[in-house]
Design an enzyme around this catalytic site. Sequence first.
Site, mmCIF file in Angstrom:
data_model
loop_
_atom_site.group_PDB
_atom_site.id
_atom_site.type_symbol
_atom_site.label_atom_id
_atom_site.label_comp_id
_atom_site.label_asym_id
_atom_site.label_seq_id
_atom_site.Cartn_x
_atom_site.Cartn_y
_atom_site.Cartn_z
ATOM 1 N N SER A 1 -16.338 28.373 -33.781
ATOM 2 C CA SER A 1 -17.618 27.463 -33.574
ATOM 3 C C SER A 1 -17.868 26.820 -32.088
ATOM 4 C CB SER A 1 -17.352 25.961 -34.506
ATOM 5 O OG SER A 1 -17.310 26.465 -35.943
ATOM 6 N N GLU B 1 -46.959 25.393 -48.465
ATOM 7 C CA GLU B 1 -45.927 24.437 -48.692
ATOM 8 C C GLU B 1 -45.576 23.697 -47.125
ATOM 9 O OE1 GLU B 1 -45.374 23.596 -51.712
ATOM 10 O OE2 GLU B 1 -43.203 23.962 -51.833
ATOM 11 N N LYS C 1 -14.522 16.262 -43.894
ATOM 12 C CA LYS C 1 -15.665 15.562 -43.252
ATOM 13 C C LYS C 1 -17.232 16.242 -43.809
ATOM 14 C CE LYS C 1 -17.349 14.317 -38.607
ATOM 15 N NZ LYS C 1 -16.825 13.961 -37.286
ATOM 16 N N ASP C 2 -16.882 17.705 -44.182
ATOM 17 C CA ASP C 2 -18.105 18.235 -44.669
ATOM 18 C C ASP C 2 -18.173 17.691 -46.185
ATOM 19 O OD1 ASP C 2 -18.594 19.953 -42.852
ATOM 20 O OD2 ASP C 2 -17.667 21.706 -43.499
#
Lengths: 423, 271
Positions: free
Chosen positions: A221, A289, A245-246
Amino acid sequence: MASGLHESSFTNPVVRWIDQRMPVFTMMQKEYGTFPTPRNFNYFWNFGALAMINLMIMIATGIFLAMNYTAHTSLAFESVERIMRDVNYGWLIRYVHMNGASMFFIVVIVHIWRNLYYGSYKAPRELLWMLGVTIFLLMMATAFMGYVLPWGQMSFWGATVITNLFSAIPLVGDAIVTLLWGGFSVDNPTLNRFFSLHYLLPFVIAGVVFLHIAALHITGSNNPLGIEPKGPQDTLPFHPYYTIKDSVGIIVYLIVFAFLVFFSPNYLGHPDNYIPANPLVTPAHIVPEWYFLPFYAILRAVPNKLGGVLMMFGAIAILFVLPWLDRSPVRSMRFRPIAKWFLMLWGVNFFVLMWAGGMPAEGVYVLIARLSTAYYFAYFLVILPLLAKIERPLPLPESIAKAVLRGGGPLPGAAVAKPMEKA
Amino acid sequence: MMPVRKLPALKLKAAALAAALSLGLMAAPGAQAAEGNIEIPDTRYSFDGLFGTFDRGELQRGFQVYKEVCAACHSMRLLSYRNLRDIGLSAEQVAAVAASYQIQDGPNDDGEMFERPGRASDRFRRPFPNDAAARAANNGALPPDLSVIVKARVGGADYIHALLTGYEDPPPAGVTVMEGMYYNKYFPGHQIGMAPPINSDGQIQYADGTRATVDQMTRDVSAFLAWAAEPELETRRAMGVRIILFLIILGGLTYAVKRKIWARVGGDPVT
């Protein structure tokens, strides 16, 4: 140990037996357990996981909706209402699916924004980024076809407008439109093929998501500083630090989602879609939309039909080449004092486009949409390439650990999950 | 049929969402722009707000108005008589309501269609056999089905109430109303094919003895239509309260666990 078996570190006999023959547990442990992850993520890094959860929610609810939905022009509208009224918790499943689409776009737009802000698209993550843009494109196609299925007025007329865009393509345009429609107007064959494709595409998305994650686990990451981890002091194992944390992010996301579903399920929808489709009555204003509005504004900003269509698709296509347009070696906008403000303006501009897309295409709205469209592209085509040459980035920190740990120095052994007193 | 004005709501939504997403960077300037919006008066209903619930008495009166007035022209084909249990009718009352209609069934063993008294499981009987018959009987206009009308109109139940009370006869000076049309303040374009359906106090006799003023009847029937469009509203809100409370508690616990785990590595990084 018999030859040919995988060397497993698991001790549970059942897990071990499976793992030796098919090392899925080892793989999970490596990719989601000990996977070294930069220690300085902020909450923007929740949104990848949120998108994953959202995709699963959409597929799960969608499967149950499909059990009760009838893809026929004379029955589709009513079958949706029967789901709402007569299927056990059908209203819940349908409202989750309907608002799930909006949530998915909110999550993915924030996810893309985080990429733009922290320069996650830059080398070596170009392919990862391009796979992400592909997912976004597939999501738009899926959402568009899903919106057609209830066969309300906006379903029908939205489908008519959007499929007609393809007629702008020279020579083969009309043939493509006929192919999309399965006839000479939006009708039952169109509904049938859209239903089929709407069921198919989420699994294609799931496949590309797999590639997206596979690529992520090669490069690792990015992080808010935009500098690569240099050693174990810069990373933490994914579990438990980022699983927890997620989880915090997922619950906040679920609260927002639940509020929409339970307290204002139709807020993001359009009242006209509760009127059954009628090819003889055109709604006063045909609006897509909300998540399509920025691109709709770009489409209408161009006076030429083919030009508008090209610009609209160009707005996505340009994202594919972004890694090669932005040549600045610095990833994170934290260290790019000028580019940061141009990107902020780009973000505001995105919402101006969204707003303009919901307005009638006349008068001052057209002018605003044109200026916004110009800035949308100028940011990528002019500003970023130019800034790469003239901007002086701020000095980058030596390492993640140096920059983010209290007291400055790396904590010995911080990378392993063991209890430690606070300094 | 009616061309429907729905843009303002969407503008509002797009702008509101944009504002929310951009952390207040953008206000909602689009909300009140353009196209001569007619302000729909706010009718206060028991089901307003986030936690409102239906008033069963009001729904039953509303059903009576629908049955005795609206049902002459407007179908509600998504509803069955059994659904009336939700508004507080007993099984016997529902059976009696259903049995008061003759429903076409068949074909029987001789291949003939036949009429029989309605059952609770039957859908509301339609006033006309098909759309063409409905148009023929209504000066060419098609009375829309009312099952989800409240969800299908900007303003919802407020709009229905406004429409039913928004007739002006004679029309304002300078407005010419076409033959067979009526002037209505709140209808888009102001010319509506429906004659004022609820026009005098005491037009019906309420079973519960409530005084049947025009305002009362129009409010009641609007509330009934709101229920018909969203019969799940009360269940939905009750479930939402429980789920969100649960999530808040779970979120607090999860956050505490997160703090505890991250404390091992010195807490959140300085960002």
